[in-house]
Design a protein around this motif. Structure first.
Motif, PDB file in Angstrom:
ATOM      1  N   UNK A   1       0.829  -1.196   0.000  1.00  0.00           N
ATOM      2  CA  UNK A   1       0.000   0.000   0.000  1.00  0.00           C
ATOM      3  C   UNK A   1       0.868   1.253   0.000  1.00  0.00           C
ATOM      4  N   UNK A   2       1.960   1.167  -0.713  1.00  0.00           N
ATOM      5  CA  UNK A   2       2.916   2.263  -0.780  1.00  0.00           C
ATOM      6  C   UNK A   2       2.284   3.516  -1.368  1.00  0.00           C
ATOM      7  N   UNK A   3       2.699   4.696  -0.878  1.00  0.00           N
ATOM      8  CA  UNK A   3       2.235   5.961  -1.462  1.00  0.00           C
ATOM      9  C   UNK A   3       2.590   6.080  -2.941  1.00  0.00           C
ATOM     10  N   UNK A   4       3.547   5.260  -3.388  1.00  0.00           N
ATOM     11  CA  UNK A   4       3.928   5.297  -4.796  1.00  0.00           C
ATOM     12  C   UNK A   4       2.776   4.914  -5.714  1.00  0.00           C
ATOM     13  N   UNK A   5       1.874   4.081  -5.228  1.00  0.00           N
ATOM     14  CA  UNK A   5       0.712   3.716  -6.044  1.00  0.00           C
ATOM     15  C   UNK A   5      -0.093   4.953  -6.411  1.00  0.00           C
ATOM     16  N   UNK A   6      -0.359   5.787  -5.404  1.00  0.00           N
ATOM     17  CA  UNK A   6      -1.096   7.027  -5.654  1.00  0.00           C
ATOM     18  C   UNK A   6      -0.303   7.950  -6.581  1.00  0.00           C
ATOM     19  N   UNK A   7       1.009   7.958  -6.416  1.00  0.00           N
ATOM     20  CA  UNK A   7       1.859   8.785  -7.274  1.00  0.00           C
ATOM     21  C   UNK A   7       1.734   8.357  -8.726  1.00  0.00           C
ATOM     22  N   UNK A   8       1.806   7.062  -8.986  1.00  0.00           N
ATOM     23  CA  UNK A   8       1.740   6.565 -10.362  1.00  0.00           C
ATOM     24  C   UNK A   8       0.350   6.742 -10.966  1.00  0.00           C
ATOM     25  N   UNK A   9      -0.681   6.529 -10.172  1.00  0.00           N
ATOM     26  CA  UNK A   9      -2.039   6.751 -10.668  1.00  0.00           C
ATOM     27  C   UNK A   9      -2.262   8.220 -11.023  1.00  0.00           C
ATOM     28  N   UNK A  10      -1.737   9.117 -10.204  1.00  0.00           N
ATOM     29  CA  UNK A  10      -1.865  10.554 -10.463  1.00  0.00           C
ATOM     30  C   UNK A  10      -1.114  10.949 -11.720  1.00  0.00           C
ATOM     31  N   UNK A  11       0.092  10.399 -11.890  1.00  0.00           N
ATOM     32  CA  UNK A  11       0.889  10.703 -13.079  1.00  0.00           C
ATOM     33  C   UNK A  11       0.217  10.166 -14.335  1.00  0.00           C
ATOM     34  N   UNK A  12      -0.404   8.982 -14.220  1.00  0.00           N
ATOM     35  CA  UNK A  12      -1.100   8.407 -15.367  1.00  0.00           C
ATOM     36  C   UNK A  12      -2.256   9.300 -15.799  1.00  0.00           C
ATOM     37  N   UNK A  13      -3.029   9.783 -14.838  1.00  0.00           N
ATOM     38  CA  UNK A  13      -4.144  10.698 -15.141  1.00  0.00           C
ATOM     39  C   UNK A  13      -3.610  11.963 -15.805  1.00  0.00           C
ATOM     40  N   UNK A  14      -2.488  12.485 -15.309  1.00  0.00           N
ATOM     41  CA  UNK A  14      -1.883  13.693 -15.879  1.00  0.00           C
ATOM     42  C   UNK A  14      -1.466  13.466 -17.329  1.00  0.00           C
ATOM     43  N   UNK A  15      -0.828  12.324 -17.601  1.00  0.00           N
ATOM     44  CA  UNK A  15      -0.358  12.028 -18.956  1.00  0.00           C
ATOM     45  C   UNK A  15      -1.539  11.854 -19.915  1.00  0.00           C
ATOM     46  N   UNK A  16      -2.559  11.100 -19.494  1.00  0.00           N
ATOM     47  CA  UNK A  16      -3.739  10.894 -20.339  1.00  0.00           C
ATOM     48  C   UNK A  16      -4.436  12.227 -20.615  1.00  0.00           C
ATOM     49  N   UNK A  17      -4.522  13.082 -19.598  1.00  0.00           N
ATOM     50  CA  UNK A  17      -5.141  14.399 -19.776  1.00  0.00           C
ATOM     51  C   UNK A  17      -4.363  15.232 -20.789  1.00  0.00           C
ATOM     52  N   UNK A  18      -3.038  15.130 -20.764  1.00  0.00           N
ATOM     53  CA  UNK A  18      -2.220  15.890 -21.720  1.00  0.00           C
ATOM     54  C   UNK A  18      -2.392  15.371 -23.140  1.00  0.00           C
ATOM     55  N   UNK A  19      -2.635  14.069 -23.270  1.00  0.00           N
ATOM     56  CA  UNK A  19      -2.859  13.475 -24.599  1.00  0.00           C
ATOM     57  C   UNK A  19      -4.197  13.950 -25.169  1.00  0.00           C
ATOM     58  N   UNK A  20      -5.242  13.822 -24.359  1.00  0.00           N
ATOM     59  CA  UNK A  20      -6.589  14.155 -24.821  1.00  0.00           C
ATOM     60  C   UNK A  20      -6.737  15.648 -25.097  1.00  0.00           C
ATOM     61  N   UNK A  21      -6.142  16.479 -24.247  1.00  0.00           N
ATOM     62  CA  UNK A  21      -6.269  17.929 -24.404  1.00  0.00           C
ATOM     63  C   UNK A  21      -5.356  18.496 -25.488  1.00  0.00           C
ATOM     64  N   UNK A  22      -4.361  17.672 -25.897  1.00  0.00           N
ATOM     65  CA  UNK A  22      -3.363  18.119 -26.884  1.00  0.00           C
ATOM     66  C   UNK A  22      -2.708  19.445 -26.461  1.00  0.00           C
ATOM     67  N   UNK A  23      -2.428  19.564 -25.193  1.00  0.00           N
ATOM     68  CA  UNK A  23      -1.842  20.783 -24.670  1.00  0.00           C
ATOM     69  C   UNK A  23      -0.486  21.091 -25.301  1.00  0.00           C
ATOM     70  N   UNK A  24      -0.239  22.367 -25.546  1.00  0.00           N
ATOM     71  CA  UNK A  24       1.062  22.793 -26.062  1.00  0.00           C
ATOM     72  C   UNK A  24       2.117  22.800 -24.966  1.00  0.00           C
ATOM     73  N   UNK A  25       1.665  22.565 -23.737  1.00  0.00           N
ATOM     74  CA  UNK A  25       2.591  22.567 -22.609  1.00  0.00           C
ATOM     75  C   UNK A  25       3.089  21.160 -22.269  1.00  0.00           C
ATOM     76  N   UNK A  26       3.092  20.274 -23.267  1.00  0.00           N
ATOM     77  CA  UNK A  26       3.540  18.900 -22.999  1.00  0.00           C
ATOM     78  C   UNK A  26       4.984  18.834 -22.502  1.00  0.00           C
ATOM     79  N   UNK A  27       5.901  19.774 -22.911  1.00  0.00           N
ATOM     80  CA  UNK A  27       7.247  19.736 -22.318  1.00  0.00           C
ATOM     81  C   UNK A  27       7.208  19.949 -20.801  1.00  0.00           C
ATOM     82  N   UNK A  28       6.263  20.775 -20.334  1.00  0.00           N
ATOM     83  CA  UNK A  28       6.114  20.986 -18.892  1.00  0.00           C
ATOM     84  C   UNK A  28       5.607  19.721 -18.217  1.00  0.00           C
ATOM     85  N   UNK A  29       4.645  19.043 -18.857  1.00  0.00           N
ATOM     86  CA  UNK A  29       4.138  17.776 -18.319  1.00  0.00           C
ATOM     87  C   UNK A  29       5.265  16.749 -18.254  1.00  0.00           C
ATOM     88  N   UNK A  30       6.071  16.701 -19.302  1.00  0.00           N
ATOM     89  CA  UNK A  30       7.227  15.798 -19.333  1.00  0.00           C
ATOM     90  C   UNK A  30       8.176  16.090 -18.180  1.00  0.00           C
TER      91      UNK A  30
END
Length: 383
Positions: A207-236
Motif C-alpha cells: 500500500x505504498x504511497x507510490x501507487x497514488x503517485x503513479x495513478x496521479x501521473x497516469x491521469x496527468x499524462x492521459x489528460x495531456x494526450x486528450x487535451x493536446x496541450x502545447x505545454x507537454x514539455x512541462x508535463x514531461x
C-alpha cells in the motif's frame, strides 16, 4: 571498447526491430542528407508522450497495481470462464495501458494458472486469443497502441470522434473473441481448475504511497494526450522530476529500445518525405489505398513504423487506422505486441517458439479473414 561492441551486437541481435529501424534511418540519411528541417520534422511530442506512458506503466507493474484484479482469476473454477476473464482482461486493460503492457501483465499469470491446473494443452490457443484481444481491444482509444497515439496526435481528430470511428471494430472483435473461446471449449466446457498455490509466487500486498503517485501521473499524462496541450514539455518535466524524487530506479526500467526504434523510424519517414521522387511515388500509390498499404507494409516493418511512414501520404485516416490495427492479425511481425507475447512464451517454454508461431498464425489468420472484408465495406460506406 570490445565490451561496448559486444553489448551493441547482443542488443541488435536480441532486438531485430531496432536493427531494422537503425538500418532504415542510416540508409535514408544518404537519400536525404541531415538538416535542421529534417530534425524539426521528427514528432517530438509523440516521443515525449511515449516516454511518459512507458515509464509510468513500468511503475504500475512495479507497484502491482493490477494485483487485486489478477487475484480474482484464481477464484474461477471453470476453465472456460477463466479464459474469458483472462482474454477480456487483456481486451479491456489494453485500452488504457497499451496492448504490449496488457500482455506483459496477463500472459505470465495465464501460464502460471494453466500450468498449476494441469491444463497446459490450452495455453497456446489461449495466449493467441490474448494476443488478438490486445490488438483489437487497444484500437478503441487514442492511447491504446503506439500507432494510435501517433495518428491521433498528427491528425487532430477529437477523442469522441476517434472512439466512434473505432467502436464498430471493437464491438465486433469482442463478440468474435467470445465465439472463438466457446468453439475452443465446445467439448470440454466443464473442466474444473484445481490450483496448487504453494508453487505460485504470491506477491506482498503493498500500500505504498507510490501507487497514488503513479495513478496521479497516469491521469496527468492521459489528460495531456486528450487535451493536446502545447505545454507537454512541462508535463514531461513534471513526470520526470516526480519520478526522479519519488522512484528514480523506475527511470532505468523504461523501454528506451522502443523509444530509440521510434526515433529511427521518425528519421526514416522524415527523410523519405523530403525526397521528391520517393515522396511523389508514395503520394500517388498510398492515397486511396491506405487499407491495403498499411496491412502489407506492416508485415515487413511492423504496424508502428508503418504508421509513421504512411501517414504523410494518406488521405483517409479511417482506412489507415483500420489497416494498421488489423495488420497484427496476419503475422508475428505485423505488431510489436505479438513479438512481445512470443518472447514471454519462449522465456517459459524454451525451444517452442515455432509451435507458438504456428498456432498464432492459423488462429489469427482465421480471425483476420472474418474481419477484413466487413472493415473494407465500412471504409467504403463512410467515404
Amino acid at each position: 571498447m570490445l565490451k561496448i561492441f559486444t553489448w551493441l551486437k547482443n542488443l541488435f541481435k536480441k532486438d531485430i526491430m531496432l536493427s531494422v529501424a537503425l538500418l532504415a534511418a542510416l540508409i535514408s540519411l544518404f537519400i536525404t542528407p541531415p538538416s535542421k528541417e529534417l530534425l524539426s520534422d521528427i514528432n517530438w511530442r509523440t516521443l515525449a508522450t511515449l516516454f511518459m506512458l512507458l515509464t509510468v506503466l513500468e511503475g504500475f507493474k512495479s507497484e502491482d497495481i493490477f494485483e487485486p484484479v489478477l487475484r480474482k482469476a484464481r477464484k474461477l473454477s471453470s476453465i472456460k470462464f477463466l479464459t474469458i476473464f483472462l482474454v477480456f482482461g487483456v481486451f479491456f486493460s489494453s485500452m488504457f495501458v497499451t496492448n504490449d503492457v496488457s500482455l506483459i501483465i496477463f500472459v505470465p499469470l495465464t501460464i502460471i494458472l494453466f500450468r498449476q491446473s494441469q491444463n497446459e494443452c490450452f495455453i497456446l490457443p489461449v495466449l493467441t486469443f490474448e494476443n488478438i484481444a490486445a490488438i483489437r481491444g487497444s484500437l478503441l482509444t487514442p492511447f491504446g497502441s503506439p500507432q494510435n497515439l501517433f495518428l491521433y496526435a498528427k491528425s487532430g481528430i477529437s477523442t469522441p470522434d476517434f472512439i466512434l470511428m473505432m467502436s464498430p471494430l471493437w464491438i465486433f472483435s469482442a463478440l468474435l473473441l467470445l465465439a472463438f473461446i466457446f468453439v475452443l471449449y465446445r467439448k470440454k466446457s466443464i473442466i474444473k481448475q484445481e490450483y496448487n498455490f504453494s508453487d505460485c509466487v504470491e506477491r506482498k500486498r503493498n500500500n505504498s504511497p507510490r501507487k497514488l503517485m503513479y495513478l496521479s501521473l497516469f491521469v496527468l499524462v492521459v489528460a495531456s494526450i486528450i487535451s493536446r496541450t502545447d505545454y507537454y514539455p512541462l508535463v514531461l518535466a513534471v513526470v520526470f522530476f516526480v519520478l526522479l524524487i519519488g522512484d528514480r530506479k523506475i527511470l532505468l526500467k523504461t523501454d528506451y529500445v522502443l523509444l530509440l526504434t521510434f526515433l529511427c523510424f521518425f528519421t526514416f519517414s522524415s527523410s523519405i518525405c523530403r525526397h521528391p521522387s520517393i515522396s511523389e511515388f508514395l503520394k500517388d500509390s498510398v492515397s486511396g489505398h491506405e487499407y491495403i498499404w498499411s496491412i502489407l507494409l506492416s508485415q515487413v516493418i511492423s504496424n508502428v513504423p508503418a504508421s509513421i511512414v504512411l501517414y504523410p501520404f494518406s488521405t483517409n485516416l479511417r482506412a489507415l487506422l483500420y489497416g494498421l490495427d488489423s495488420a497484427g492479425l496476419c503475422s508475428i511481425i505485423g505488431s510489436l505486441a505479438s513479438v512481445i507475447n512470443l518472447r514471454l512464451y519462449v522465456r517459459e517454454y524454451k525451444g517452442k517458439g515455432f509451435a507458438f508461431i504456428k498456432t498464432f498464425t492459423w488462429i489469427s489468420l482465421v480471425f483476420f479473414a472474418i474481419v477484413v472484408v466487413p472493415q473494407l465495406i465500412l471504409i467504403n460506406l463512410t467515404k
